[in-house]
Design a protein around this motif. Structure first.
Motif, mmCIF file in Angstrom:
data_model
loop_
_atom_site.group_PDB
_atom_site.id
_atom_site.type_symbol
_atom_site.label_atom_id
_atom_site.label_comp_id
_atom_site.label_asym_id
_atom_site.label_seq_id
_atom_site.Cartn_x
_atom_site.Cartn_y
_atom_site.Cartn_z
ATOM 1 N N ASN A 226 7.683 -10.678 -11.057
ATOM 2 C CA ASN A 226 6.441 -11.448 -11.072
ATOM 3 C C ASN A 226 6.129 -11.984 -12.458
ATOM 4 N N PHE B 32 -0.597 -15.481 -6.248
ATOM 5 C CA PHE B 32 -1.521 -14.619 -5.509
ATOM 6 C C PHE B 32 -0.820 -13.869 -4.372
ATOM 7 N N VAL B 33 0.002 -14.605 -3.618
ATOM 8 C CA VAL B 33 0.605 -13.996 -2.426
ATOM 9 C C VAL B 33 1.486 -12.775 -2.773
ATOM 10 N N THR C 129 1.465 -10.999 -5.456
ATOM 11 C CA THR C 129 0.663 -9.984 -6.147
ATOM 12 C C THR C 129 -0.073 -9.109 -5.143
ATOM 13 N N ILE C 130 -0.727 -9.745 -4.170
ATOM 14 C CA ILE C 130 -1.504 -8.986 -3.188
ATOM 15 C C ILE C 130 -0.580 -8.138 -2.307
ATOM 16 N N MET C 131 0.559 -8.737 -1.894
ATOM 17 C CA MET C 131 1.475 -7.983 -1.041
ATOM 18 C C MET C 131 1.988 -6.741 -1.769
ATOM 19 N N THR D 217 0.573 -5.207 -4.318
ATOM 20 C CA THR D 217 -0.515 -4.277 -4.588
ATOM 21 C C THR D 217 -0.729 -3.338 -3.405
ATOM 22 N N PHE D 218 -0.678 -3.912 -2.189
ATOM 23 C CA PHE D 218 -0.872 -3.056 -1.013
ATOM 24 C C PHE D 218 0.313 -2.122 -0.809
ATOM 25 N N GLU D 219 1.513 -2.646 -1.019
ATOM 26 C CA GLU D 219 2.690 -1.807 -0.809
ATOM 27 C C GLU D 219 2.715 -0.638 -1.792
#
Ligand code: CUA
Length: 348
Positions: free
Chosen positions: A45, A106-107, A109-111, A113-115
């Protein structure tokens, strides 16, 4: 501030900057050489955002120079150019493009973060390892499900996700193993979770990454990744140590008595549960004393005599010669040297 005018001055500034940016850092203390899936994701990233920034910079400068060249004043051109104000097309363009670029960042990063927030292994994984981490001023406590505690060095199996639950005893600290993944705060009264995975066996340096007092910068630890079977053996040996009351080796009996007299109220050896100082069950296996001093007899004595000299404001009681004679010190060190769990050397 005085300006640096000479070339040698500028060069030394540049070298200093490179040094400060960590370009020449310890290979196991860098996020730029990822050794696990989480660190790899962070690295990817970072590279992606660098490419995006480089692209934006290139485009902006290209347009800038194009306009400089195209609209420069030409000979005999004495008129004022046509005065314009506002352009809806331009306004929309330079609003939409950054939004699209942000979406690209964003996409993932968010994915991610949840994982990475997963605190439990998937159900089909049977023997996932869970470790409780507690940050103290200025050391780390690691409690294993098997009921034993380790201090300063956390052992994990290689090639699988290890789940950490993190907490702090006194103030906010931050748990960070740069080669394996992102940092996460350890906060008194709050449980944070994080998983890490090491793709290859090795010793990875860890740091406290939140200012927590005068010795914050020295709150180092190590994460030691072993092959699964070596890890299982280590766990078995640590568990076995819990039942050892007296030292097996009678030559360290005197040191054992000194330890019972002076140290046991803060430092546990074997057994479960925490203590107010780092557990010393496998002290002789440690590469460092207090997280950063080389583990030699001289350093060990110097540390016990006056810990504050090495780690300002830590909670360990000093033992000057009037409290612990030279003979007692030698016996104590001999006893501490007998506290090893691993027979073979470094996994490195
Ligand atoms: Cu603990 Cu900084």
């Amino acid at each position: 501030m005085k300006q640096v005018k000479t070339w040698s001055g500028r060069l030394s500034l540049l070298v200093m900057l490179l040094l400060m940016s960590g370009c020449f850092g310890n290979e196991n203390l860098t996020a730029l050489d990822p050794k696990g899936p989480q660190a790899q994701w962070i690295f990817n990233n970072m590279v992606l955002s660098l490419y995006i920034m480089a692209f934006v910079t290139l485009v902006v400068f290209a347009i800038f120079f194009y306009i400089l060249a195209k609209f420069r004043r030409k000979e005999g051109d004495d008129e004022y150019p046509k005065q314009v104000h506002g352009s809806t097309v331009l306004e929309i363009t330079w609003t939409v493009i950054p939004i699209l670029l942000l979406l690209v960042l964003f996409v993932p990063t968010i994915m991610g973060t949840f994982e990475f927030a997963e605190s439990q292994a998937p159900e089909d994984v049977e023997d996932a390892v869970y470790i409780d981490v507690t940050g103290h001023q200025y050391w780390w406590q690691f409690d294993y499900e098997e009921g034993f505690t380790a201090g300063q060095e956390v052992y994990i199996p290689t090639g699988e996700r290890v789940y950490f639950t993190l907490n702090a005893q006194d103030v906010i600290h931050s748990f960070w193993v740069p080669a394996l993944g992102g940092k996460i705060d350890t906060v008194p009264g709050i449980e944070n979770t994080l998983w890490l995975e090491a793709t290859e066996p090795g010793t990875y340096m860890g740091k406290c990454a939140e200012l927590c007092g005068p010795s914050h910068a020295l709150m180092d630890f190590k994460l030691i990744a072993l092959e699964r079977e070596d890890y299982d053996q280590w766990v078995e040996d640590m568990v076995a140590k819990a039942d050892v009351e007296q030292p097996e080796d009678s030559s360290v009996q005197q040191g054992y008595e000194v330890f019972q007299e002076s140290c046991i109220s803060c430092h546990a050896v074997g057994g479960a549960g925490s203590a107010s100082g780092p557990t010393l069950t496998n002290f002789a296996d440690r590469k460092t004393i207090a997280g950063y001093l080389e583990n030699t007899d001289e350093q060990l004595e110097a540390w016990i005599r006056n810990p504050d000299e090495f780690k300002q404001d830590n909670n360990m009681i000093p033992f000057p010669e009037e409290d612990l004679s030279a003979d007692e010190m030698d016996a104590l060190i001999a006893y501490l040297r007998s506290l090893d769990v691993r027979e073979e050397d470094d996994p490195e």
